[in-house]
Design an enzyme around this catalytic site. Structure first.
Site, PDB file in Angstrom:
ATOM      1  N   PRO A  77       0.822  -1.219   0.000  1.00 56.71           N
ATOM      2  CA  PRO A  77       0.000   0.000   0.000  1.00 56.71           C
ATOM      3  C   PRO A  77       0.848   1.258   0.000  1.00 56.71           C
ATOM      4  O   PRO A  77       1.771   1.406   0.815  1.00 56.71           O
ATOM      5  CB  PRO A  77      -0.812  -0.142   1.290  1.00 56.71           C
ATOM      6  CG  PRO A  77      -0.969  -1.612   1.439  1.00 56.71           C
ATOM      7  CD  PRO A  77       0.349  -2.203   0.967  1.00 56.71           C
ATOM      8  N   CYS A  78       0.516   2.175  -0.919  1.00 55.50           N
ATOM      9  CA  CYS A  78       1.385   3.334  -1.150  1.00 55.50           C
ATOM     10  C   CYS A  78       0.906   4.601  -0.458  1.00 55.50           C
ATOM     11  O   CYS A  78       1.601   5.613  -0.482  1.00 55.50           O
ATOM     12  CB  CYS A  78       1.489   3.603  -2.659  1.00 55.50           C
ATOM     13  SG  CYS A  78      -0.078   4.111  -3.407  1.00 55.50           S
TER      14      CYS A  78
END
Length: 403
Positions: A77-78
């Protein structure tokens, strides 16, 4: 030669789709979001999809479930690393620690090649420990016996019609005989042959606000125009137009959209048609956000398609936001790829406040914006295939010479 892949944080399957087009087989995938899993399973019914939190796997399970994996790909997840996320306020997001979970899978499986994808700010991001994430990742991979290369790739150079830059950490097991993949651009070096918004979406029906269909392709007809090469590619093997239903807008919002010129945004709207503050008064120009309600210029590439793009962009011709299918086209998802789950969802924070946590998930818009563009993934996959073939050819040559 079959290259078996494990897709971590697989989402709806953008990376897997691109790799498949390049000839790489995704053997298994892991994704925690139920709606993204529904989309993935619909489009890749033969892939062993694990609908689980990646942290719930112990090392023994990893070994037993994912034997024979040559390649691990995925993007932790960014949001924690994004310039639009908590990092802009100096906050360290606990989701950043999921990078370490990714590396745990690498340690247990020990594949020949690893590719980790993330936003550009991944290079500057920090873990909750306050260590620079890129330093931690490269140090761990080095200790695990990998050589590392970092590639910063600009999606338009690979035929994706949007301004999207992503970082790819490529790691190869020392002694396995694989050269680093040479990822070749298909649309460059200048901007003249970048795919534009017009080339990407103008064959899709010009539906009005609250019109269209999500799952009734027989009720929609493509526009009769001379198709671009990109549009022909997007329509190949498709069975109609799915996920093409527009949001319902108020008359005031539609009137606001009418005042946004091509390439313009909310900043260009006269004050009387502008955004309202919570107390009902008009916001002055300084209080408006340039990123809100940007009308896309059909002669240029799109701005970056993010997970929240449902209210970010205005159609080049119609006075409405984009449909999920139009967003999918800008991400290079072909029309045969069908998105499942709710089209839109309320914000996570609001659902929590209202004790509706059971409704939390990724909408079709979220799934599209979170994805690795399939055409970019295909270019990477093609380079990987050549790398593995190089190893096979070298082995055969050495065997022949020894004989």
């Amino acid at each position: 030669m079959t290259i078996n892949c494990l897709d971590l944080f697989a989402g709806s399957g953008g990376f897997t789709l691109g790799l498949k087009e390049a000839g790489i087989k995704t053997k298994a995938a892991i994704e925690i979001d139920r709606f993204a899993v529904e989309t993935f399973r619909h489009n890749f019914p033969k892939v062993d999809m694990h609908h689980r939190d990646i942290t719930s796997f112990n090392d023994k399970e990893i070994k037993s479930n994912f034997t024979g994996v040559d390649l691990i790909v995925g993007g932790p997840p960014c949001q924690g690393f994004s310039v639009a996320g908590p990092s802009q306020y100096g906050k360290l997001d606990d989701r950043n620690n999921l990078v370490l979970e990714y590396l745990r899978f690498v340690k247990v499986i020990s594949p020949n090649m690893v590719i980790m994808e993330n936003v550009k700010n991944f290079i500057n991001g920090k873990l909750p420990s306050k260590d620079k994430v890129i330093d931690v990742v490269t140090n761990i991979l080095d200790k695990l016996g990998y050589d590392i290369k970092i590639e910063v790739l600009y999606a338009p150079k690979f035929g994706v019609p949007q301004s999207r830059t992503r970082v790819f950490v490529i790691a190869i097991k020392r002694g396995c005989g694989l050269p680093f993949p040479e990822i070749h651009e298909t649309h460059g070096p200048d901007k003249k042959n970048y795919i534009t918004v017009g080339e990407a979406i103008t064959d899709l029906p010009f539906i009005s606000s609250s019109a269209g269909y999500d799952d009734s392709p027989d009720k929609l007809t493509y526009n009769e125009i001379e198709l671009s090469t990109y549009q022909k590619m997007m329509r190949k093997d498709g069975k109609g137009i799915y996920n093409h239903i527009s949001m319902k807008h108020t008359p005031r919002l539609i009137e606001r959209f009418k005042h946004i010129p091509l390439g313009g945004s909310l900043l260009d709207v006269p004050l009387e048609h502008g955004q309202r503050a919570r107390n009902g008064t008009d916001l002055d120009t300084k209080a408006r956000f340039k990123m809100n309600n940007q009308r896309l210029d059909p002669s240029k590439i799109s701005h970056c398609v993010t997970a929240s793009f449902q209210s970010t962009f205005v159609h080049p011709v119609m006075n409405r936001n984009l449909t999920a299918r139009e967003g999918a086209r800008l991400q290079s998802f072909p029309d045969k790829f069908i998105f499942k789950g709710p089209r839109t969802l309320m914000s996570k924070s609001l659902l929590i406040r209202e004790n509706r946590e059971h409704e939390i998930g990724l909408s079709q818009y979220n799934q599209i914006g979170n994805s690795v563009p399939p055409l970019l993934a295909k270019a990477i996959g093609s380079a990987i295939v050549k790398s593995f073939k190089h190893k096979v050819n070298d082995t055969r040559r050495a065997t022949h010479e020894f004989a």
